[in-house]
Write a protein that holds these residues in place. Structure first.
Motif, mmCIF file in Angstrom:
data_model
loop_
_atom_site.group_PDB
_atom_site.id
_atom_site.type_symbol
_atom_site.label_atom_id
_atom_site.label_comp_id
_atom_site.label_asym_id
_atom_site.label_seq_id
_atom_site.Cartn_x
_atom_site.Cartn_y
_atom_site.Cartn_z
ATOM 1 N N ILE A 2 0.845 -1.202 0.000
ATOM 2 C CA ILE A 2 0.000 0.000 0.000
ATOM 3 C C ILE A 2 0.878 1.249 0.000
ATOM 4 C CG2 ILE A 2 -1.643 1.352 1.360
ATOM 5 C CD1 ILE A 2 -2.784 -1.234 2.410
ATOM 6 N N LYS A 3 0.518 2.201 -0.834
ATOM 7 C CA LYS A 3 1.180 3.506 -0.850
ATOM 8 C C LYS A 3 0.124 4.591 -0.629
ATOM 9 C CE LYS A 3 5.255 1.881 -2.116
ATOM 10 N NZ LYS A 3 6.425 1.887 -1.224
ATOM 11 N N GLU A 4 0.539 5.627 0.065
ATOM 12 C CA GLU A 4 -0.365 6.765 0.284
ATOM 13 C C GLU A 4 0.374 8.048 -0.077
ATOM 14 O OE1 GLU A 4 -3.191 8.796 3.743
ATOM 15 O OE2 GLU A 4 -2.206 6.892 4.126
ATOM 16 N N THR A 8 0.519 19.207 6.952
ATOM 17 C CA THR A 8 1.900 19.680 7.106
ATOM 18 C C THR A 8 2.798 18.555 7.606
ATOM 19 O OG1 THR A 8 1.181 21.951 7.560
ATOM 20 C CG2 THR A 8 3.393 21.348 8.277
ATOM 21 N N ASP A 9 2.323 17.830 8.626
ATOM 22 C CA ASP A 9 3.105 16.714 9.157
ATOM 23 C C ASP A 9 3.211 15.572 8.160
ATOM 24 O OD1 ASP A 9 3.582 18.024 11.499
ATOM 25 O OD2 ASP A 9 2.163 16.881 12.725
ATOM 26 N N PHE A 10 2.148 15.350 7.404
ATOM 27 C CA PHE A 10 2.140 14.296 6.400
ATOM 28 C C PHE A 10 3.229 14.563 5.356
ATOM 29 C CE2 PHE A 10 -0.867 11.965 3.188
ATOM 30 C CZ PHE A 10 -0.011 10.876 3.185
ATOM 31 N N LYS A 11 3.264 15.791 4.877
ATOM 32 C CA LYS A 11 4.247 16.155 3.850
ATOM 33 C C LYS A 11 5.666 16.104 4.409
ATOM 34 C CE LYS A 11 3.338 19.227 0.641
ATOM 35 N NZ LYS A 11 3.075 20.499 -0.090
ATOM 36 N N ALA A 12 5.814 16.445 5.686
ATOM 37 C CA ALA A 12 7.145 16.503 6.308
ATOM 38 C C ALA A 12 7.589 15.163 6.901
ATOM 39 C CB ALA A 12 7.152 17.574 7.395
ATOM 40 N N GLY A 13 6.737 14.140 6.816
ATOM 41 C CA GLY A 13 7.095 12.843 7.376
ATOM 42 C C GLY A 13 7.100 12.809 8.891
ATOM 43 N N GLY A 30 1.844 11.784 16.586
ATOM 44 C CA GLY A 30 0.741 10.938 17.046
ATOM 45 C C GLY A 30 -0.419 10.763 16.099
ATOM 46 N N TRP A 31 -0.171 10.911 14.791
ATOM 47 C CA TRP A 31 -1.230 10.703 13.806
ATOM 48 C C TRP A 31 -1.327 9.216 13.451
ATOM 49 C CZ3 TRP A 31 -4.057 14.912 13.111
ATOM 50 C CH2 TRP A 31 -3.461 16.164 13.217
ATOM 51 N N PRO A 32 -2.445 8.786 12.868
ATOM 52 C CA PRO A 32 -2.512 7.423 12.329
ATOM 53 C C PRO A 32 -1.416 7.237 11.274
ATOM 54 C CG PRO A 32 -4.699 8.437 12.359
ATOM 55 C CD PRO A 32 -3.713 9.527 12.670
ATOM 56 N N LEU A 33 -0.830 6.042 11.209
ATOM 57 C CA LEU A 33 0.288 5.795 10.309
ATOM 58 C C LEU A 33 -0.118 5.056 9.037
ATOM 59 C CD1 LEU A 33 2.995 4.707 12.922
ATOM 60 C CD2 LEU A 33 2.489 7.000 12.052
ATOM 61 N N THR A 34 -1.271 4.408 9.054
ATOM 62 C CA THR A 34 -1.769 3.687 7.880
ATOM 63 C C THR A 34 -3.120 4.267 7.478
ATOM 64 O OG1 THR A 34 -2.763 2.019 9.328
ATOM 65 C CG2 THR A 34 -0.578 1.533 8.437
ATOM 66 N N THR A 35 -3.368 4.349 6.161
ATOM 67 C CA THR A 35 -4.558 5.026 5.632
ATOM 68 C C THR A 35 -4.818 6.313 6.421
ATOM 69 O OG1 THR A 35 -6.023 3.626 6.985
ATOM 70 C CG2 THR A 35 -5.656 2.950 4.711
ATOM 71 N N SER A 36 -3.748 7.071 6.592
ATOM 72 C CA SER A 36 -3.755 8.214 7.518
ATOM 73 C C SER A 36 -4.775 9.286 7.145
ATOM 74 C CB SER A 36 -2.359 8.842 7.564
ATOM 75 O OG SER A 36 -1.385 7.862 7.800
ATOM 76 N N ALA A 37 -4.747 9.711 5.877
ATOM 77 C CA ALA A 37 -5.650 10.785 5.465
ATOM 78 C C ALA A 37 -7.102 10.348 5.569
ATOM 79 C CB ALA A 37 -5.321 11.221 4.039
ATOM 80 N N TYR A 38 -7.374 9.097 5.208
ATOM 81 C CA TYR A 38 -8.748 8.595 5.296
ATOM 82 C C TYR A 38 -9.234 8.633 6.747
ATOM 83 C CZ TYR A 38 -12.816 5.603 4.481
ATOM 84 O OH TYR A 38 -14.094 5.115 4.403
ATOM 85 N N LYS A 39 -8.383 8.200 7.675
ATOM 86 C CA LYS A 39 -8.774 8.197 9.080
ATOM 87 C C LYS A 39 -9.014 9.611 9.595
ATOM 88 C CE LYS A 39 -6.535 3.824 10.199
ATOM 89 N NZ LYS A 39 -5.270 3.172 10.609
ATOM 90 N N VAL A 40 -8.133 10.535 9.235
ATOM 91 C CA VAL A 40 -8.312 11.928 9.672
ATOM 92 C C VAL A 40 -9.571 12.510 9.043
ATOM 93 C CG1 VAL A 40 -7.321 14.252 9.595
ATOM 94 C CG2 VAL A 40 -5.854 12.281 10.120
ATOM 95 N N SER A 41 -9.825 12.190 7.765
ATOM 96 C CA SER A 41 -11.011 12.736 7.082
ATOM 97 C C SER A 41 -12.297 12.263 7.752
ATOM 98 C CB SER A 41 -11.010 12.349 5.604
ATOM 99 O OG SER A 41 -11.360 10.988 5.394
ATOM 100 N N LYS A 42 -12.351 11.000 8.143
ATOM 101 C CA LYS A 42 -13.567 10.469 8.754
ATOM 102 C C LYS A 42 -13.716 10.927 10.205
ATOM 103 C CE LYS A 42 -15.281 8.281 5.217
ATOM 104 N NZ LYS A 42 -16.523 8.756 4.570
ATOM 105 N N ALA A 43 -12.615 11.096 10.914
ATOM 106 C CA ALA A 43 -12.693 11.649 12.268
ATOM 107 C C ALA A 43 -13.196 13.093 12.212
ATOM 108 C CB ALA A 43 -11.329 11.592 12.943
#
Length: 312
Positions: A124-126, A203-208, A214-227
């Motif tokens: 999987i790639k995100e 910002t954190d996603f782009k910067a690694g 403390g963000w989700p590490l897998t399907t990260s954007a999807y999890k943040v979007s639904k939260a």
């Protein structure tokens, strides 16, 4: 004479969205099935007509396109005069599955846990661009279509908004306790703060820096979007006391969205959103349904890996 009930379903041409349209129409609701793709939407209508359901019409809708939203709003204004039900089902997953066979052999999304992130790098790639698109669609575009249609929901005697969410929106996936508490504390949370949190995540996603903060590490954007969508649902329920606004996780259904993996059929997955759309006037508002049962926005128990049902 019984007044007609009008419903709009976004992303209604296939999967759970299609089943939501079919089940609503079977309950006598006049359904506007929407889809980005004109031909696929019209094909979906033909399938429903063959099943004997003539109370479904198609209207093109790309929730990321303001002009497309404006066209739908004008259609409802001129042809219907009001809206009773809005089901926000359209969504993006925000990932690329590189090795479909290995993904399925590993259990589909059951294996997509933060503790397995190092095992998933070749499956999987995100990409950042897809993550940003995921948030724009699942949160911001859903907000736009909702707020554009609220004036048409207000005249309804029983207005309903149903946001199709996911167990991936559960705050248990976040590792930042302060952030979890902030998203849970709906009395102090604002839409402006949700925007700030999303910008912080991107910002954190782009910067690694997902793990560091403390963000989700897998399907990260999807999890943040639904939260974020879950939090927005609660804010809307408080703001519009005359509208029942709820979110529903349909279950881990076998659809294109899940790469044909899952535990239940699309037909079974549609039952929760349809039930919530047809709640009685004294029904709950601002709550999270797991299927047809009310559940918590933030699980305190350990996640049972066998019961993970992440996507619609």
């Amino acid at each position: 004479m019984v007044a007609l009930i009008y419903a709009i379903v976004t992303g209604g041409n296939k999967g759970i969205g299609f089943e939501i349209c079919r089940q609503l129409a079977s309950n006598g609701v006049k359904v506007i099935l929407t889809s980005r793709n004109q031909s696929r939407g019209e094909e979906a209508i033909e399938k429903l007509n063959v099943c004997g359901l003539s109370n479904v019409v198609f209207h093109q809708l790309d929730i990321n396109d303001p002009s497309s939203i404006a066209c739908l709003v004008k259609f409802v204004q001129t042809q219907l005069g009001k809206l009773d039900i809005l089901i926000n089902n359209a969504a993006e997953i925000g990932i690329i599955i590189h090795d479909d066979k290995e993904f399925k052999d590993g259990g589909g999304f059951v294996q997509v846990l933060d503790e397995n992130v190092h095992l998933l790098t070749n499956i999987i790639k995100e990409p950042y661009e897809l993550g940003e698109k995921c948030l724009n669609t699942n949160y911001y575009a859903t907000k736009t279509i909702t707020e554009s249609l609220i004036p048409l929901l207000q005249p309804s005697k029983s207005p309903r908004i149903v946001n199709v969410t996911s167990t991936y929106g559960d705050l248990c996936w976040f590792h930042n306790e302060t952030l979890k508490e902030e998203l849970q504390s709906i009395d102090s949370l604002t839409e402006e703060r949700i925007d700030e949190i999303i910008r912080w995540f991107l910002t954190d996603f782009k910067a690694g820096k997902l793990q560091k903060n403390g963000w989700p590490l897998t399907t990260s954007a999807y999890k943040v979007s639904k939260a974020a969508l879950n939090a927005y649902t609660r804010l809307m329920a408080r703001k519009y006391e005359n509208i029942l606004v709820n979110c529903v996780h349909p279950g881990y259904a076998i659809t294109d969205m899940t790469s044909q993996t899952g535990f239940i059929t699309a037909e079974e997955g549609a039952k929760g959103p349809v039930m919530v759309a047809l709640l009685p006037d004294n029904g709950p508002s601002g709550v999270y349904f797991d299927g047809t049962q009310i559940a918590s926005f933030s699980s305190t128990r350990l996640v049972d890996k066998k019961q993970i049902a992440p996507l619609s």
